[in-house]
Scaffold this motif. Structure first.
Motif, PDB file in Angstrom:
ATOM      1  N   GLU A  62      -9.804 -23.214   7.963  1.00  0.00           N
ATOM      2  CA  GLU A  62     -11.063 -23.803   7.816  1.00  0.00           C
ATOM      3  C   GLU A  62     -12.345 -22.880   7.318  1.00  0.00           C
ATOM      4  O   GLU A  62     -13.313 -23.549   6.867  1.00  0.00           O
ATOM      5  CB  GLU A  62     -11.322 -24.520   9.253  1.00  0.00           C
ATOM      6  CG  GLU A  62     -12.564 -25.264   9.321  1.00  0.00           C
ATOM      7  CD  GLU A  62     -12.760 -25.963  10.783  1.00  0.00           C
ATOM      8  OE1 GLU A  62     -14.065 -26.333  10.924  1.00  0.00           O
ATOM      9  OE2 GLU A  62     -11.865 -25.775  11.352  1.00  0.00           O
ATOM     10  N   GLU A  63     -12.109 -21.748   7.820  1.00  0.00           N
ATOM     11  CA  GLU A  63     -13.098 -20.938   7.493  1.00  0.00           C
ATOM     12  C   GLU A  63     -13.299 -20.447   5.983  1.00  0.00           C
ATOM     13  O   GLU A  63     -14.149 -19.710   5.413  1.00  0.00           O
ATOM     14  CB  GLU A  63     -12.922 -19.514   8.217  1.00  0.00           C
ATOM     15  CG  GLU A  63     -12.905 -19.602   9.689  1.00  0.00           C
ATOM     16  CD  GLU A  63     -11.460 -19.746  10.544  1.00  0.00           C
ATOM     17  OE1 GLU A  63     -11.439 -19.421  11.314  1.00  0.00           O
ATOM     18  OE2 GLU A  63     -10.734 -20.236   9.746  1.00  0.00           O
ATOM     19  N   TYR A  64     -12.235 -20.735   5.325  1.00  0.00           N
ATOM     20  CA  TYR A  64     -12.237 -20.520   3.809  1.00  0.00           C
ATOM     21  C   TYR A  64     -13.251 -21.286   3.165  1.00  0.00           C
ATOM     22  O   TYR A  64     -13.461 -22.265   3.148  1.00  0.00           O
ATOM     23  CB  TYR A  64     -10.709 -20.622   3.091  1.00  0.00           C
ATOM     24  CG  TYR A  64     -10.489 -20.016   1.875  1.00  0.00           C
ATOM     25  CD1 TYR A  64      -9.872 -18.880   1.719  1.00  0.00           C
ATOM     26  CD2 TYR A  64     -10.857 -20.525   0.700  1.00  0.00           C
ATOM     27  CE1 TYR A  64      -9.438 -18.343   0.636  1.00  0.00           C
ATOM     28  CE2 TYR A  64     -10.500 -20.283  -0.416  1.00  0.00           C
ATOM     29  CZ  TYR A  64      -9.946 -18.892  -0.652  1.00  0.00           C
ATOM     30  OH  TYR A  64      -9.640 -18.121  -1.724  1.00  0.00           O
ATOM     31  N   PRO A  65     -14.060 -20.516   2.016  1.00  0.00           N
ATOM     32  CA  PRO A  65     -15.333 -21.308   1.715  1.00  0.00           C
ATOM     33  C   PRO A  65     -14.816 -22.290   0.431  1.00  0.00           C
ATOM     34  O   PRO A  65     -13.995 -21.676  -0.394  1.00  0.00           O
ATOM     35  CB  PRO A  65     -16.041 -20.205   1.086  1.00  0.00           C
ATOM     36  CG  PRO A  65     -15.282 -18.932   0.918  1.00  0.00           C
ATOM     37  CD  PRO A  65     -13.847 -19.054   1.960  1.00  0.00           C
ATOM     38  N   ASP A  66     -15.486 -23.367   0.575  1.00  0.00           N
ATOM     39  CA  ASP A  66     -15.011 -24.299  -0.595  1.00  0.00           C
ATOM     40  C   ASP A  66     -15.360 -23.786  -2.104  1.00  0.00           C
ATOM     41  O   ASP A  66     -14.628 -24.083  -2.821  1.00  0.00           O
ATOM     42  CB  ASP A  66     -15.897 -25.677  -0.539  1.00  0.00           C
ATOM     43  CG  ASP A  66     -15.445 -26.208   0.995  1.00  0.00           C
ATOM     44  OD1 ASP A  66     -14.147 -26.132   1.461  1.00  0.00           O
ATOM     45  OD2 ASP A  66     -15.995 -27.108   1.566  1.00  0.00           O
ATOM     46  N   LEU A  67     -16.476 -22.904  -2.133  1.00  0.00           N
ATOM     47  CA  LEU A  67     -16.794 -22.327  -3.430  1.00  0.00           C
ATOM     48  C   LEU A  67     -15.800 -21.586  -4.077  1.00  0.00           C
ATOM     49  O   LEU A  67     -15.630 -21.525  -5.260  1.00  0.00           O
ATOM     50  CB  LEU A  67     -18.170 -21.516  -3.136  1.00  0.00           C
ATOM     51  CG  LEU A  67     -19.519 -22.286  -3.056  1.00  0.00           C
ATOM     52  CD1 LEU A  67     -20.683 -21.183  -2.608  1.00  0.00           C
ATOM     53  CD2 LEU A  67     -20.062 -23.097  -4.217  1.00  0.00           C
ATOM     54  N   LEU A 193     -18.079 -16.908  -4.706  1.00  0.00           N
ATOM     55  CA  LEU A 193     -18.558 -17.096  -3.553  1.00  0.00           C
ATOM     56  C   LEU A 193     -20.178 -17.431  -3.608  1.00  0.00           C
ATOM     57  O   LEU A 193     -20.838 -17.917  -2.454  1.00  0.00           O
ATOM     58  CB  LEU A 193     -18.625 -15.710  -2.799  1.00  0.00           C
ATOM     59  CG  LEU A 193     -17.208 -15.555  -2.033  1.00  0.00           C
ATOM     60  CD1 LEU A 193     -17.206 -14.097  -1.299  1.00  0.00           C
ATOM     61  CD2 LEU A 193     -16.962 -16.559  -0.951  1.00  0.00           C
ATOM     62  N   SER A 194     -20.895 -17.438  -4.869  1.00  0.00           N
ATOM     63  CA  SER A 194     -22.362 -17.419  -4.945  1.00  0.00           C
ATOM     64  C   SER A 194     -22.688 -18.650  -5.628  1.00  0.00           C
ATOM     65  O   SER A 194     -22.213 -19.128  -6.650  1.00  0.00           O
ATOM     66  CB  SER A 194     -22.887 -16.264  -5.658  1.00  0.00           C
ATOM     67  OG  SER A 194     -22.506 -14.908  -5.234  1.00  0.00           O
ATOM     68  N   GLU A 195     -23.640 -19.427  -4.962  1.00  0.00           N
ATOM     69  CA  GLU A 195     -24.377 -20.564  -5.990  1.00  0.00           C
ATOM     70  C   GLU A 195     -25.143 -20.101  -6.865  1.00  0.00           C
ATOM     71  O   GLU A 195     -25.006 -20.911  -8.047  1.00  0.00           O
ATOM     72  CB  GLU A 195     -25.300 -21.185  -4.905  1.00  0.00           C
ATOM     73  CG  GLU A 195     -24.685 -21.568  -3.595  1.00  0.00           C
ATOM     74  CD  GLU A 195     -25.615 -22.086  -2.572  1.00  0.00           C
ATOM     75  OE1 GLU A 195     -26.678 -22.444  -2.826  1.00  0.00           O
ATOM     76  OE2 GLU A 195     -25.483 -22.058  -1.315  1.00  0.00           O
ATOM     77  N   LYS A 196     -25.783 -18.941  -7.049  1.00  0.00           N
ATOM     78  CA  LYS A 196     -26.303 -18.237  -8.141  1.00  0.00           C
ATOM     79  C   LYS A 196     -26.056 -16.901  -8.162  1.00  0.00           C
ATOM     80  O   LYS A 196     -25.873 -16.287  -7.171  1.00  0.00           O
ATOM     81  CB  LYS A 196     -27.841 -18.418  -8.374  1.00  0.00           C
ATOM     82  CG  LYS A 196     -28.228 -19.970  -8.242  1.00  0.00           C
ATOM     83  CD  LYS A 196     -29.787 -20.075  -7.698  1.00  0.00           C
ATOM     84  CE  LYS A 196     -30.353 -21.428  -7.551  1.00  0.00           C
ATOM     85  NZ  LYS A 196     -30.356 -22.479  -8.767  1.00  0.00           N
TER      86      LYS A 196
END
Length: 330
Positions: A62-67, A193-196
């Motif tokens: 669950e901790e794994y980031p969707d990004l 991992l980054s949105e931008k």
């Protein structure tokens, strides 16, 4: 398969992320000698048990980031020290040259502080990466070697700070040494991992441009700080802008791009220590110690801190400079 099976297949039998995902999705496994596999698994357990406070996140947790999950080559295993909840925060990567100019250093500090409500993702490399991470409120360091190895060694204090207050992650098994191949491959994780992604100073052949390329491939926005066209470290950022990256033309523009209001910034920015440094700098300039060398010598502060404060004083309209000489504005 359990987590130790997956790690053993990856580290001993050199199975790729793609193969490991296929095994779990189809509930299959490669044909191996069972006794040999179990012995290799015991060795993996022995190695991991030696490392205090080591955490492990898998693709299925669950901790794994969707990004990160939604790229074409997601790491199935992440080793970490620190706070894994940061993987679910609002994130921005800040990357750039290892040989930053004073201009690049001061801009990097101001950008990191302006984006205080974001978790800054970077590679803990010497230069822009480490400057951004030293000045970020929260940060994630993505390493190109084992999570237990400090590289570069000069960043030991930063490593320990992030380990205590932020998050250090790596897909490489503990003890893995860095190579010229691990860093570019690692950069896909920084971008994912980054949105931008923000690039501050980058030469023509820069690892930062690899990160920017990954970000574009993942459909993320890339921003770049324009630079002096006579400097080698400006070529990469200026070329990114020429190719369609968003230029950051001022700190106010940066706030607009990230939807940060002035009120929001004021509430999270200046603390008593920063105010004290500002007052000291203004006092010293009025006393005739009006260049960077004399200010650094007197204040005994890190040059990046002094440059950042000077830049903020200029933005506030309290300070100006000409040919390296500072003077106050009443």
């Amino acid at each position: 398969m359990n987590i130790l099976d997956i790690i053993t297949l990856k580290e001993v039998y050199k199975k790729s992320n793609k193969e490991l995902l296929e095994y779990t999705e189809t509930d299959t496994s490669p044909t191996l000698f069972k006794e040999e596999f179990e012995e290799n698994k015991r060795k993996i357990v022995q190695s991991l048990d030696k490392i205090k406070d080591l955490g492990i996140i898998t693709y299925w947790d669950e901790e794994y980031p969707d990004l990160l999950k939604n790229i074409n080559d997601p790491p199935v295993i992440l080793y970490y020290f620190g706070d894994p909840t940061l993987l679910k925060n609002k994130t921005v990567s800040i990357v750039g040259t290892r040989k930053a100019t004073d201009y690049g250093k001061s801009i990097c500090i101001e950008i990191a502080k302006t984006l205080s409500r974001y978790t800054v993702v970077s590679g803990m490399a010497y230069g822009i990466d480490s400057i951004a991470q030293r000045n970020a409120k929260k940060t994630i360091a993505v390493l190109g070697n084992g999570v237990d190895i400090i590289y570069p060694k000069s960043n030991e204090s930063l490593y320990n700070k992030i380990k205590e207050e932020g998050l250090i992650i790596s897909e490489y098994f503990p003890g893995t040494r860095a190579t010229k191949y691990t860093f570019p491959y690692r950069n896909r994780i920084i971008a994912a991992l980054s949105e931008k992604t923000i690039v501050i100073e980058a030469a023509k052949k820069s690892g930062s441009l690899i990160t920017a390329r990954y970000a574009l491939d993942y459909g993320r926005e890339v921003l770049a700080v324009p630079g002096d066209i006579t400097r080698l470290n400006s070529y990469g950022t200026n070329y990114l802008i020429y190719s369609g990256a968003t230029p950051i033309i001022s700190l106010q523009h940066l706030k607009e791009l990230f939807g940060i209001t002035n009120l929001e910034q004021e509430s999270s920015s200046e603390n008593p220590e920063e105010m004290e440094v500002k007052e000291k700098i203004l006092k010293l300039i009025n006393e005739g110690k009006n260049n960077l060398d004399s200010l650094c010598e007197t204040l005994k502060e890190d040059v990046s801190t002094i440059l950042s404060t000077i830049m903020q004083l200029e933005i506030d309209g309290k300070l100006s400079q000409e040919n390296g000489t500072y003077f106050t504005i009443n």
